[in-house]
Design an enzyme around this catalytic site. Sequence first.
Site, PDB file in Angstrom:
ATOM      1  N   ARG A 166      31.193 128.984  14.381  1.00  0.00           N
ATOM      2  CA  ARG A 166      32.118 128.551  15.438  1.00  0.00           C
ATOM      3  C   ARG A 166      33.511 129.169  15.289  1.00  0.00           C
ATOM      4  O   ARG A 166      34.519 128.517  15.551  1.00  0.00           O
ATOM      5  CB  ARG A 166      32.234 127.023  15.480  1.00  0.00           C
ATOM      6  CG  ARG A 166      30.938 126.325  15.864  1.00  0.00           C
ATOM      7  CD  ARG A 166      30.681 126.492  17.351  1.00  0.00           C
ATOM      8  NE  ARG A 166      29.535 125.708  17.760  1.00  0.00           N
ATOM      9  CZ  ARG A 166      29.618 124.468  18.252  1.00  0.00           C
ATOM     10  NH1 ARG A 166      30.785 123.906  18.426  1.00  0.00           N
ATOM     11  NH2 ARG A 166      28.545 123.829  18.607  1.00  0.00           N
ATOM     12  N   ARG A 183      37.465 126.613  20.490  1.00  0.00           N
ATOM     13  CA  ARG A 183      38.590 125.769  20.852  1.00  0.00           C
ATOM     14  C   ARG A 183      39.789 125.787  19.932  1.00  0.00           C
ATOM     15  O   ARG A 183      40.849 125.307  20.308  1.00  0.00           O
ATOM     16  CB  ARG A 183      38.119 124.323  21.033  1.00  0.00           C
ATOM     17  CG  ARG A 183      37.246 124.168  22.267  1.00  0.00           C
ATOM     18  CD  ARG A 183      36.668 122.795  22.328  1.00  0.00           C
ATOM     19  NE  ARG A 183      35.816 122.583  21.165  1.00  0.00           N
ATOM     20  CZ  ARG A 183      35.169 121.453  20.913  1.00  0.00           C
ATOM     21  NH1 ARG A 183      35.312 120.433  21.707  1.00  0.00           N
ATOM     22  NH2 ARG A 183      34.409 121.357  19.842  1.00  0.00           N
ATOM     23  N   ARG A 198      38.994 131.089  28.727  1.00  0.00           N
ATOM     24  CA  ARG A 198      37.986 130.192  29.277  1.00  0.00           C
ATOM     25  C   ARG A 198      38.475 129.361  30.472  1.00  0.00           C
ATOM     26  O   ARG A 198      37.673 128.707  31.138  1.00  0.00           O
ATOM     27  CB  ARG A 198      37.517 129.229  28.177  1.00  0.00           C
ATOM     28  CG  ARG A 198      36.362 129.710  27.314  1.00  0.00           C
ATOM     29  CD  ARG A 198      35.051 129.703  28.079  1.00  0.00           C
ATOM     30  NE  ARG A 198      34.875 128.499  28.870  1.00  0.00           N
ATOM     31  CZ  ARG A 198      34.473 127.334  28.415  1.00  0.00           C
ATOM     32  NH1 ARG A 198      34.173 127.210  27.163  1.00  0.00           N
ATOM     33  NH2 ARG A 198      34.359 126.286  29.213  1.00  0.00           N
ATOM     34  N   ASP A 249      25.430 130.148  23.411  1.00  0.00           N
ATOM     35  CA  ASP A 249      25.124 128.777  22.977  1.00  0.00           C
ATOM     36  C   ASP A 249      23.619 128.654  22.813  1.00  0.00           C
ATOM     37  O   ASP A 249      22.860 129.410  23.439  1.00  0.00           O
ATOM     38  CB  ASP A 249      25.634 127.744  23.984  1.00  0.00           C
ATOM     39  CG  ASP A 249      25.622 126.345  23.368  1.00  0.00           C
ATOM     40  OD1 ASP A 249      26.592 126.005  22.664  1.00  0.00           O
ATOM     41  OD2 ASP A 249      24.627 125.614  23.549  1.00  0.00           O
ATOM     42  N   TYR A 260      17.492 118.031  21.900  1.00  0.00           N
ATOM     43  CA  TYR A 260      18.275 117.916  23.144  1.00  0.00           C
ATOM     44  C   TYR A 260      17.362 117.684  24.348  1.00  0.00           C
ATOM     45  O   TYR A 260      17.674 116.885  25.237  1.00  0.00           O
ATOM     46  CB  TYR A 260      19.138 119.166  23.369  1.00  0.00           C
ATOM     47  CG  TYR A 260      20.321 119.227  22.433  1.00  0.00           C
ATOM     48  CD1 TYR A 260      21.402 118.360  22.587  1.00  0.00           C
ATOM     49  CD2 TYR A 260      20.369 120.137  21.385  1.00  0.00           C
ATOM     50  CE1 TYR A 260      22.487 118.398  21.716  1.00  0.00           C
ATOM     51  CE2 TYR A 260      21.447 120.185  20.506  1.00  0.00           C
ATOM     52  CZ  TYR A 260      22.502 119.317  20.673  1.00  0.00           C
ATOM     53  OH  TYR A 260      23.570 119.341  19.817  1.00  0.00           O
TER      54      TYR A 260
HETATM   55  C1  LIG Z   1      24.158 122.241  18.133  1.00  0.00           C
HETATM   56  C2  LIG Z   1      24.713 123.530  18.677  1.00  0.00           C
HETATM   57  C3  LIG Z   1      25.185 123.751  20.008  1.00  0.00           C
HETATM   58  N1  LIG Z   1      25.603 125.052  20.069  1.00  0.00           N
HETATM   59  C4  LIG Z   1      25.447 125.672  18.866  1.00  0.00           C
HETATM   60  C5  LIG Z   1      24.864 124.752  17.989  1.00  0.00           C
HETATM   61  C6  LIG Z   1      24.458 125.043  16.572  1.00  0.00           C
HETATM   62  C7  LIG Z   1      25.603 125.046  15.656  1.00  0.00           C
HETATM   63  C8  LIG Z   1      26.117 123.696  15.218  1.00  0.00           C
HETATM   64  O1  LIG Z   1      25.397 123.038  14.463  1.00  0.00           O
HETATM   65  O2  LIG Z   1      27.204 123.330  15.618  1.00  0.00           O
HETATM   66  C9  LIG Z   1      25.712 127.067  18.514  1.00  0.00           C
HETATM   67  C10 LIG Z   1      26.927 127.724  19.033  1.00  0.00           C
HETATM   68  N2  LIG Z   1      27.723 127.336  20.065  1.00  0.00           N
HETATM   69  C11 LIG Z   1      28.704 128.239  20.255  1.00  0.00           C
HETATM   70  C12 LIG Z   1      28.518 129.305  19.341  1.00  0.00           C
HETATM   71  C13 LIG Z   1      29.353 130.586  19.446  1.00  0.00           C
HETATM   72  C14 LIG Z   1      29.724 131.388  18.417  1.00  0.00           C
HETATM   73  C15 LIG Z   1      30.571 130.849  17.277  1.00  0.00           C
HETATM   74  O3  LIG Z   1      29.988 130.360  16.280  1.00  0.00           O
HETATM   75  O4  LIG Z   1      31.796 131.012  17.312  1.00  0.00           O
HETATM   76  C16 LIG Z   1      27.413 128.981  18.552  1.00  0.00           C
HETATM   77  C17 LIG Z   1      26.813 129.739  17.395  1.00  0.00           C
HETATM   78  C18 LIG Z   1      29.763 128.204  21.260  1.00  0.00           C
HETATM   79  C19 LIG Z   1      30.164 126.905  21.810  1.00  0.00           C
HETATM   80  N3  LIG Z   1      29.343 125.909  22.241  1.00  0.00           N
HETATM   81  C20 LIG Z   1      30.108 124.891  22.754  1.00  0.00           C
HETATM   82  C21 LIG Z   1      31.479 125.255  22.670  1.00  0.00           C
HETATM   83  C22 LIG Z   1      32.648 124.422  23.180  1.00  0.00           C
HETATM   84  C23 LIG Z   1      32.690 124.541  24.672  1.00  0.00           C
HETATM   85  C24 LIG Z   1      34.057 124.764  25.239  1.00  0.00           C
HETATM   86  O5  LIG Z   1      34.948 125.355  24.601  1.00  0.00           O
HETATM   87  O6  LIG Z   1      34.213 124.408  26.432  1.00  0.00           O
HETATM   88  C25 LIG Z   1      31.519 126.526  22.086  1.00  0.00           C
HETATM   89  C26 LIG Z   1      32.721 127.375  21.815  1.00  0.00           C
HETATM   90  C27 LIG Z   1      29.565 123.667  23.372  1.00  0.00           C
HETATM   91  C28 LIG Z   1      28.548 122.970  22.557  1.00  0.00           C
HETATM   92  N4  LIG Z   1      27.256 123.409  22.418  1.00  0.00           N
HETATM   93  C29 LIG Z   1      26.592 122.556  21.571  1.00  0.00           C
HETATM   94  C30 LIG Z   1      27.497 121.520  21.165  1.00  0.00           C
HETATM   95  C31 LIG Z   1      27.145 120.377  20.258  1.00  0.00           C
HETATM   96  C32 LIG Z   1      28.721 121.797  21.802  1.00  0.00           C
HETATM   97  C33 LIG Z   1      30.036 121.052  21.654  1.00  0.00           C
HETATM   98  C34 LIG Z   1      30.417 120.221  22.823  1.00  0.00           C
HETATM   99  C35 LIG Z   1      31.915 119.849  22.758  1.00  0.00           C
HETATM  100  O7  LIG Z   1      32.288 119.136  21.829  1.00  0.00           O
HETATM  101  O8  LIG Z   1      32.644 120.286  23.634  1.00  0.00           O
HETATM  102  C36 LIG Z   1      25.196 122.774  21.130  1.00  0.00           C
END
Ligand SMILES: Cc1c2[nH]c(c1CCC(=O)O)Cc1[nH]c(c(CCC(=O)O)c1C)Cc1[nH]c(c(CCC(=O)O)c1C)Cc1[nH]c(c(C)c1CCC(=O)O)C2
Length: 346
Positions: free
Chosen positions: A31, A35, A44, A80, A155
């Site tokens: 990650r 954010r 974004r 994602d 999910y």
């Molecule tokens: C479970 C999981 C998800 N997504 C992901 C996982 C596995 C990793 C982990 O265990 O955290 C994987 C993921 N998601 C994202 C990345 C991008 C690359 C990186 O690592 O920087 C990666 C590798 C971007 C993202 N994926 C997400 C964001 C945030 C969205 C935003 O900025 O609007 C990002 C940058 C959204 C997301 N997507 C998911 C969640 C739980 C969330 C968070 C929701 C929130 O709290 O807003 C599902």
Amino acid sequence: MSNAAAVPTASPFLAACRGEAPSRTPVWFMRQAGRSLPEYKQARAGTTMLEACSTPELVAEITMQPVRRYGVDAAIFFSDIVVPLAAIGVDVKIVPGVGPVVAEPFRTEADVKRLRNLDPCDVPYITEAIGLLVKELGETPLIGFAGAPFTLASYLVEGGPSRDHAKTKALMKSQPEVWHGIASRLAAICGEFLRVQVEAGAQAVQLFDSWAGALSEADYRRFALPHSTAALAGVANSVPRIHFGVGTGHLLEAMTETGAEVSGVDFRIPLDQAAKRLPDKVLQGNLDPAVILADDEALISETDAVLEAAKGAKGHIFNLGHGVLPDSDPAKLKLVVDHVHEATAR
Ligand SMILES: Cc1c2[nH]c(c1CCC(=O)O)Cc1[nH]c(c(CCC(=O)O)c1C)Cc1[nH]c(c(CCC(=O)O)c1C)Cc1[nH]c(c(C)c1CCC(=O)O)C2
């Protein structure tokens, strides 16, 4: 043909993945894009997460942001785990502050058929974004990724994020054939999603089985391991494969049976213990992401402790023990990268 061979082995990240001695301990952060970066929020603004993930120029820009700012040794592709599901027509949204939400959960035999195979034509924006990135990244390798079948299925079955994964576990136990139907289709989708990324030029992959730690070892072996193994087989013998889960101390050995070359270790298991248990694996990890919020002195001493604990491992890729927390100060992440590089330069 993948472009993997074009990358010089001089990359500390790729050398470490292969179990060779890198010129310094490589660092990247799960990650790392997102954010905590002001430039990310700006890029974004006004775009949903899934729209952003299907816009190649935006994907390339956001993937590059942490590479420029921190000088990390690898880029992680901005996407994602639910992107391939959305691409095959699953009605899934990423709700800010919540996570993926599925309109019609998957719980029956009929639901299994709603999961069709992924075709590379479903995700042209992935191939295009990686093409842009390979040019811009130069010698810095790109890590592609997918969510593992268990984590994705959670999910789909729950309909959204879940603490206890109760509906998922109940489905496994009461209708194992429905479970294996869903998970095996997800394995094919994940495997294809990884393959598309490698074909386009990703030089390594990470399979996130974030929620596998919720399973006992026996259930992991029966319900998750065969499907993760199938997903990773899609890119075997082409690029190094990293496998990561949270709270998976009891599964470390079982998770290596997927065949992944690198084991991601969360922050709950000291790396010296992980090294004793997995003598043949390169380890990735495992600074507690909360330590990024501590003062500099604590941050440096905890970083040194991770480097010290990793000394007995076959190889080490420095990372956090889970994703960067949204309140993290980018300057602290930069401090960690610089410190690891200085402390380990050979
Ligand atoms: C479970 C999981 C998800 N997504 C992901 C996982 C596995 C990793 C982990 O265990 O955290 C994987 C993921 N998601 C994202 C990345 C991008 C690359 C990186 O690592 O920087 C990666 C590798 C971007 C993202 N994926 C997400 C964001 C945030 C969205 C935003 O900025 O609007 C990002 C940058 C959204 C997301 N997507 C998911 C969640 C739980 C969330 C968070 C929701 C929130 O709290 O807003 C599902």
